[in-house]
Design a protein around this motif. Sequence first.
Motif, mmCIF file in Angstrom:
data_model
loop_
_atom_site.group_PDB
_atom_site.id
_atom_site.type_symbol
_atom_site.label_atom_id
_atom_site.label_comp_id
_atom_site.label_asym_id
_atom_site.label_seq_id
_atom_site.Cartn_x
_atom_site.Cartn_y
_atom_site.Cartn_z
ATOM 1 N N ALA A 42 0.569 -1.588 -0.144
ATOM 2 C CA ALA A 42 0.013 0.170 -0.211
ATOM 3 C C ALA A 42 0.360 1.208 0.355
ATOM 4 O O ALA A 42 0.610 2.193 -0.221
ATOM 5 N N ALA B 26 -11.420 3.015 2.643
ATOM 6 C CA ALA B 26 -10.547 1.516 2.872
ATOM 7 C C ALA B 26 -11.347 0.905 3.035
ATOM 8 O O ALA B 26 -11.407 -0.147 3.535
ATOM 9 N N SER C 180 -12.251 -1.640 0.500
ATOM 10 C CA SER C 180 -10.656 -3.067 -0.288
ATOM 11 C C SER C 180 -10.906 -3.678 1.245
ATOM 12 O O SER C 180 -10.340 -3.604 1.958
ATOM 13 N N SER D 155 -7.412 -4.157 2.976
ATOM 14 C CA SER D 155 -6.997 -3.276 3.832
ATOM 15 C C SER D 155 -6.971 -3.450 5.352
ATOM 16 O O SER D 155 -8.360 -4.419 5.848
ATOM 17 N N TYR E 97 -10.455 -2.707 6.834
ATOM 18 C CA TYR E 97 -11.980 -3.233 5.997
ATOM 19 C C TYR E 97 -12.348 -3.122 6.826
ATOM 20 O O TYR E 97 -11.544 -3.998 8.207
ATOM 21 N N ILE F 44 -1.890 4.060 7.366
ATOM 22 C CA ILE F 44 -2.534 3.370 5.879
ATOM 23 C C ILE F 44 -2.724 4.193 4.906
ATOM 24 O O ILE F 44 -3.303 5.747 5.795
#
Lengths: 460, 115
Positions: free
Chosen positions: A277, A392, A396, A399, A402, A429
């Motif tokens: 990332a 995210a 996503s 992640s 998440y 992140i």
Amino acid sequence: MTAALHWSYLAAAVCFILALRGLSGPRTARPGNLIGAFGMALALALTLSATHLSNLVLLIVAMAVGVAIGVPVARMVRMTAMPQMVAAFNGVGGGAAALVALADYIRSSNGVALSTGNRLAVMLGVVIGCISFAGSVVAFAKLQELITGRPIVYPGQQVVNGVMGAAALALTVTAIIGPHVGLVAIVGLIALGLGVAVVMPIGGADVPVVISLLNSLTGLAVAASGFVLHNVVLIVAGTLVGASGTLLTRMMSQAMGRSLANIIFGAFGSVSAVAGADGAGGERTVRSGTADDIGTLLAYSNRVIVVPGYGLAVAQAQHTIRELADLLESRGVEVIYAIHPVAGRMPGHMNVLLAEADVPYEQLKEMDEANPLLPSTDVALVVGANDVVNPAARDSPGSPIYGMPIINVDEAGNIIFLKRSMRPGFAGIDNELLYNPKTTLLFGDAKDSLSKLVAAVKTA
Amino acid sequence: MTDFLTLFTIFVLSIFLGIEVISKVPSILHTPLMSGTNAIHGIILVGAIAILASADTTTLRVIGFLAVVLATLNVIGGFVVTDRMLEMFKGRGQRGRRDQGAAASAVTPPAEPAQ
């Protein structure tokens, strides 16, 4: 144990329960805390008067040292640093519980024999207390940013931790079967290592959940000591803390949309994902604006939603954001603060900070109330927050965050980020939102940026 | 054994009591709650005092001394920090007006000499 002492312990236990009950509302919370402190003072006073004090001087010096360090530190620490302060004070409690248990074990080998059950309680006290102490020290260091807030992981970590856990367990069983003082010391050292090993791989944003868990562990260590010393108040108080801490830990992980197991063990094996990332983030461009542009945008909006984060608190900008909000309101702009459940660094931390700046309570909206308003909002002003608005978490699945509920600022007409730098948030992140075409960044210290915005809105 | 059973009964009932009491705490007070429960486990100071007071060897004195220092820190720090946090939630309206006045005069210092 004299009858008076016993009654005082009962009174203290009742006071602690009342203190916790008081926390069911802001108005009763402070008196409740004072009742708890009163109960503590009562129990201590009667303990001191009822004990045959052979080491009186040492005792007085020890308590004086504790007071001399504790009072100034607790009084001077800033509200923003509260989470690490709680970690530190929790750690010393865990350390004390481990030492009390260790001393019990040593005494038992010097003649006062302990039953097998008591040896089990002693060992629980040593192991849990040591884990709590070492874990809290690491948590403190992470929040104080003495060490990186990112998960610290290395290959084979699970194996190392597993071996340590197994060794601690085997030695604990041996020490329970028969008294070996040396063994207990070794178990204590391994438990210290375990405490460090368990907290190291936990990402900064998850550390408060871990502090809550360690808090409940300390409570259990205290309860274990209560079994050995046949002390009812230690059992009641320790168990109250243990049970409430466990429940609070669960509530906090739910607010982040994750399971506790995921928080504690989630970082293992995530090394490559985090690195990947990072690599993707470096090359794209972002749009930064001037304070004048953003000030004009704010001044001619109908509704502005402010999303405050830890950066706001660090910059001590609570008062400046309020000045900006008041100014906008006087121009007819509706201003709302959207508070994420884990904004700041602990649940409710941001509420404490904004209450300190006397932000009217009606303007504070919880995430669930604020999210439906965002599509009809002109500007979302994100001040020092990052992870709690990161899409995210919603979009996503790979992640680390998440599943955490977020404030959907990407649904607002414009997004303004006040940030110190492009550094990612506490969870480490990258935030996709920074590259969104609707996003404008204003770099700098949150307080300076807000002051510039105040000036810009005045002239707009 | 009976003695252990009594203590164990208290332990089990305390678990349910703890869960019952805490489930009523609103999320805005979770940080003070963590800090408040933190202060309560400082009761280990009672145990630490017992250890130090009855210590008859140097090892036990050292351990007892350290335990009392740490536990005192826990008690003092826990209650003071919690009180400071909860102070923020108290008397919102009253404090608001006074601070507003102070803030206004701080923002416009030139106005003060004129008064």
